[in-house]
Motif scaffolding. Structure first.
Motif, PDB file in Angstrom:
ATOM      1  N   ALA A 145      31.568   4.459 -30.314  1.00 51.99           N
ATOM      2  CA  ALA A 145      31.801   3.990 -31.859  1.00 51.99           C
ATOM      3  C   ALA A 145      30.767   2.788 -31.959  1.00 51.99           C
ATOM      4  N   GLY A 146      29.986   2.726 -32.957  1.00 51.90           N
ATOM      5  CA  GLY A 146      29.488   1.338 -33.221  1.00 51.90           C
ATOM      6  C   GLY A 146      28.035   1.254 -32.606  1.00 51.90           C
ATOM      7  N   ALA A 147      27.739   1.844 -31.580  1.00 47.61           N
ATOM      8  CA  ALA A 147      26.596   1.777 -30.813  1.00 47.61           C
ATOM      9  C   ALA A 147      25.354   2.496 -31.538  1.00 47.61           C
ATOM     10  N   PRO A 148      24.312   1.978 -31.759  1.00 44.27           N
ATOM     11  CA  PRO A 148      23.099   2.811 -32.303  1.00 44.27           C
ATOM     12  C   PRO A 148      22.800   3.778 -31.482  1.00 44.27           C
ATOM     13  N   ALA A 149      22.387   4.778 -32.258  1.00 44.81           N
ATOM     14  CA  ALA A 149      21.908   5.995 -31.403  1.00 44.81           C
ATOM     15  C   ALA A 149      21.047   5.814 -30.357  1.00 44.81           C
ATOM     16  N   ALA A 150      19.930   4.811 -30.684  1.00 41.70           N
ATOM     17  CA  ALA A 150      19.155   4.468 -29.909  1.00 41.70           C
ATOM     18  C   ALA A 150      19.361   3.816 -28.713  1.00 41.70           C
ATOM     19  N   ALA A 151      20.539   3.267 -28.662  1.00 43.62           N
ATOM     20  CA  ALA A 151      21.167   2.566 -27.404  1.00 43.62           C
ATOM     21  C   ALA A 151      22.133   3.204 -26.749  1.00 43.62           C
ATOM     22  N   LEU A 153      21.842   0.261 -19.082  1.00 41.79           N
ATOM     23  CA  LEU A 153      22.291   0.023 -20.528  1.00 41.79           C
ATOM     24  C   LEU A 153      20.841  -0.031 -21.273  1.00 41.79           C
ATOM     25  N   ARG A 154      21.160   0.250 -22.745  1.00 44.80           N
ATOM     26  CA  ARG A 154      19.975   0.271 -23.481  1.00 44.80           C
ATOM     27  C   ARG A 154      20.067  -0.702 -24.580  1.00 44.80           C
ATOM     28  N   LEU A 155      18.997  -1.010 -25.217  1.00 44.89           N
ATOM     29  CA  LEU A 155      18.897  -2.091 -26.152  1.00 44.89           C
ATOM     30  C   LEU A 155      18.501  -1.297 -27.496  1.00 44.89           C
ATOM     31  N   PRO A 156      18.736  -1.584 -28.817  1.00 41.29           N
ATOM     32  CA  PRO A 156      18.478  -0.920 -29.975  1.00 41.29           C
ATOM     33  C   PRO A 156      16.895  -1.622 -30.288  1.00 41.29           C
ATOM     34  N   ALA A 157      16.134  -0.485 -30.934  1.00 38.56           N
ATOM     35  CA  ALA A 157      14.998  -0.923 -31.166  1.00 38.56           C
ATOM     36  C   ALA A 157      14.707  -1.743 -32.160  1.00 38.56           C
ATOM     37  N   PRO A 158      13.835  -2.869 -32.539  1.00 35.29           N
ATOM     38  CA  PRO A 158      13.635  -3.773 -33.411  1.00 35.29           C
ATOM     39  C   PRO A 158      13.305  -3.010 -34.740  1.00 35.29           C
ATOM     40  N   THR A 159      13.490  -3.411 -35.922  1.00 30.35           N
ATOM     41  CA  THR A 159      13.279  -2.712 -37.249  1.00 30.35           C
ATOM     42  C   THR A 159      12.314  -3.231 -38.071  1.00 30.35           C
ATOM     43  N   GLY A 160      11.674  -4.110 -37.598  1.00 31.96           N
ATOM     44  CA  GLY A 160      10.289  -4.548 -38.109  1.00 31.96           C
ATOM     45  C   GLY A 160       9.279  -3.854 -38.042  1.00 31.96           C
ATOM     46  N   PRO A 161       8.118  -4.180 -38.843  1.00 31.71           N
ATOM     47  CA  PRO A 161       6.842  -3.280 -38.731  1.00 31.71           C
ATOM     48  C   PRO A 161       5.796  -3.717 -37.637  1.00 31.71           C
ATOM     49  N   TYR A 162       6.086  -4.768 -36.886  1.00 26.24           N
ATOM     50  CA  TYR A 162       5.255  -5.438 -35.670  1.00 26.24           C
ATOM     51  C   TYR A 162       5.886  -5.003 -34.482  1.00 26.24           C
ATOM     52  N   ALA A 209      19.712  -4.841 -13.708  1.00 29.18           N
ATOM     53  CA  ALA A 209      18.126  -5.295 -13.754  1.00 29.18           C
ATOM     54  C   ALA A 209      17.436  -4.135 -14.420  1.00 29.18           C
ATOM     55  N   ALA A 210      17.941  -2.957 -14.820  1.00 23.75           N
ATOM     56  CA  ALA A 210      17.347  -1.887 -15.251  1.00 23.75           C
ATOM     57  C   ALA A 210      17.349  -1.773 -16.825  1.00 23.75           C
ATOM     58  N   THR A 211      17.690  -2.652 -17.445  1.00 24.00           N
ATOM     59  CA  THR A 211      17.753  -2.421 -18.893  1.00 24.00           C
ATOM     60  C   THR A 211      16.428  -3.203 -19.310  1.00 24.00           C
ATOM     61  N   MET A 212      15.757  -2.358 -20.377  1.00 21.41           N
ATOM     62  CA  MET A 212      14.478  -2.862 -20.695  1.00 21.41           C
ATOM     63  C   MET A 212      14.616  -3.405 -22.166  1.00 21.41           C
ATOM     64  N   THR A 213      13.705  -4.384 -22.557  1.00 19.22           N
ATOM     65  CA  THR A 213      13.462  -4.629 -23.765  1.00 19.22           C
ATOM     66  C   THR A 213      12.377  -3.670 -24.406  1.00 19.22           C
ATOM     67  N   HIS A 214      12.285  -3.974 -25.801  1.00 17.82           N
ATOM     68  CA  HIS A 214      11.149  -3.340 -26.655  1.00 17.82           C
ATOM     69  C   HIS A 214       9.859  -4.146 -26.590  1.00 17.82           C
ATOM     70  N   SER A 215       9.757  -5.070 -25.846  1.00 18.27           N
ATOM     71  CA  SER A 215       8.625  -5.980 -25.832  1.00 18.27           C
ATOM     72  C   SER A 215       7.780  -5.930 -24.638  1.00 18.27           C
ATOM     73  N   THR A 234      18.620 -11.051 -26.599  1.00 15.75           N
ATOM     74  CA  THR A 234      17.349 -10.271 -27.006  1.00 15.75           C
ATOM     75  C   THR A 234      17.377  -9.286 -28.128  1.00 15.75           C
ATOM     76  N   CYS A 235      18.509  -8.748 -28.646  1.00 16.12           N
ATOM     77  CA  CYS A 235      18.401  -7.864 -29.592  1.00 16.12           C
ATOM     78  C   CYS A 235      18.045  -8.483 -31.145  1.00 16.12           C
TER      79      CYS A 235
END
Length: 419
Positions: free
Chosen positions: A28-34, A45-54, A128-134, A163-164
């Motif tokens: 509960a409370g974890a974004p579907a993308a994470a 573990l996964r981080l949620p995607a950024p929400t901006g246009p860039y 060590a396996a968690t990736m950013t979206h950058s 990071t999020c």
């Protein structure tokens, strides 16, 4: 004395129990993308995607202040700072996605992270396996110069646990610089070796620094000095020079993307204290957000009141956001300094609160803890103690985007650039 780094500490991994592989909704409370993913080395573990246009690029800076000895380790002859820069990218084609942590940092975090956060599992996670979206080294989008934000993490936490929010702000057009405070952070990996430390430097903290007024004073003073030092090095970068002490190449056009006339700072816990004090001391900073950091010194006697910092005693003369949570175990500890800052700031300070949240809901733990709970690696009680039960990441992102969007443009119009 600096030496080129020739090897990294091996990653410490642990096998995941078979029952932890069935991970569907992320809790509960974890974004579907994470949502976490299980492997033989532990869940990823996964981080949620950024929400901006860039799309966002990422690079790291190794910065050395030769005017300061390290205040937490007398054997180190200079003050070193590691920083990560997130920025809008012109293109990410051909650039690899960056991990949240370097291999050496992840190994130390997996071994020692529970010292600061006993709620974390002793095994079962491949940190060590968690990736950013950058994307590492992507050329910066320098069509125009962009506002700059500095981030100072909570006491004992590494910059990577911010990071999020940093990625999200960068995806909305900011250049965000997350700053580690070595000796304070639970781990910091450097690209070179140095007399007096290993390549991965652990924390000196073994107890709550608020119980040691002298140590707390040193930590906060060091953080403020670190932030001001980083801001000076960013001025070098904006002027076309490379401030990296190891001479590592920087992404194309990164310096041209910085608008240091429009600079803000935000921080969590001890980092929030440092953010507010840095703005109070440095006219280059136009706005600050304190995410549940005290604005008074540690009390000299248990149960007493600490001396108010000037930003609380006299008020802020630039915009200051005080963002707290309803589940912070020491909410009463803020009620000496936060009301004072609000009362003395003549409307320039504002206070907001996250509901159903706890102290570390302002960090990446807010999205990682639900995944750990869903995998059977954290109890519901420990998740609630660490971050609360709400989906806090979207709220924190929204508060910070709104605050800096309102206030940094006004600062830019009335303040000259500083070198």
């Amino acid at each position: 004395m600096l030496h080129r780094h020739v090897g990294r500490r091996a990653v410490i991994t642990s096998a995941l129990a078979a029952t932890a592989g069935a991970l569907l909704a992320g809790g509960a409370g974890a974004p579907a993308a994470a949502q976490a993913r299980g492997t033989a080395d532990g869940i990823t573990l996964r981080l949620p995607a950024p929400t901006g246009p860039y799309r966002t690029g990422i690079t790291t800076l190794y910065l050395v202040d030769r005017a300061r000895r390290d205040p937490l380790e007398p054997r180190i002859p200079v003050r070193e700072v590691m920083a990560t820069v997130f920025y809008p990218a012109r293109t990410v084609r051909g650039c690899p996605r960056a991990p949240q942590m370097t291999a050496g940092a992840a190994a130390d975090f997996g071994a020692d992270g529970r010292r600061s956060h006993p709620e974390l599992p002793a095994s079962g996670v491949n940190w060590a396996a968690t990736m950013t979206h950058s994307y590492t080294g992507a050329p910066a989008d320098a069509v125009r110069r962009r506002p700059v934000l500095l981030y100072s993490p909570g006491g004992g936490d590494p910059r990577t646990m911010g990071t999020c929010v940093a990625e999200d702000l960068a995806s909305h057009g900011y250049v965000v610089v997350t700053v580690d405070h070595p000796g304070d952070a639970c781990e910091v990996e450097f690209p070179v070796t140095m007399t007096g430390r290993d390549t991965v430097r652990p924390t000196v903290l073994r107890y709550d620094p608020r119980t040691d007024p002298a140590l707390f004073r040193t930590l906060i003073d060091t953080r403020v000095a670190d932030l001001r030092f980083v801001l000076g090095r960013l001025a070098e970068l904006a002027a076309g020079r490379n401030p990296d002490a190891a001479g590592r190449p920087l992404p194309e056009h990164l310096g041209r993307a910085l608008d240091l006339r429009s600079t803000g700072v935000y921080g969590h816990s001890a980092g929030g204290t440092a953010a507010a004090l840095a703005m109070d001391e440095d006219r280059r900073i136009g706005a600050a957000a304190d995410l549940e950091g005290y604005l008074d010194r540690a009390p000299e006697t248990p149960g007493g009141l600490g001396e108010l910092y000037p930003v609380a005693r006299y008020g802020a003369d630039r915009p200051l956001l005080l963002l707290g949570s309803d589940g912070f175990q020491d909410r009463k500890g803020l009620e000496h300094s936060w009301p004072a800052a609000l009362a003395h700031s003549q409307g320039r300070a504002s206070r907001r609160q996250l509901g159903h949240a706890a102290h570390w809901a302002f960090t990446d733990y807010a999205v990682l803890a639900p995944q750990l709970q869903a995998a059977g690696l954290m109890t519901a009680a420990d998740r609630a103690k660490l971050v609360g039960t709400a989906a806090a990441v979207p709220a924190v992102r929204h508060h910070l985007r709104s605050f800096f969007a309102r206030h940094l443009s006004a600062h830019r119009s009335g303040t000259a650039a500083h070198g």
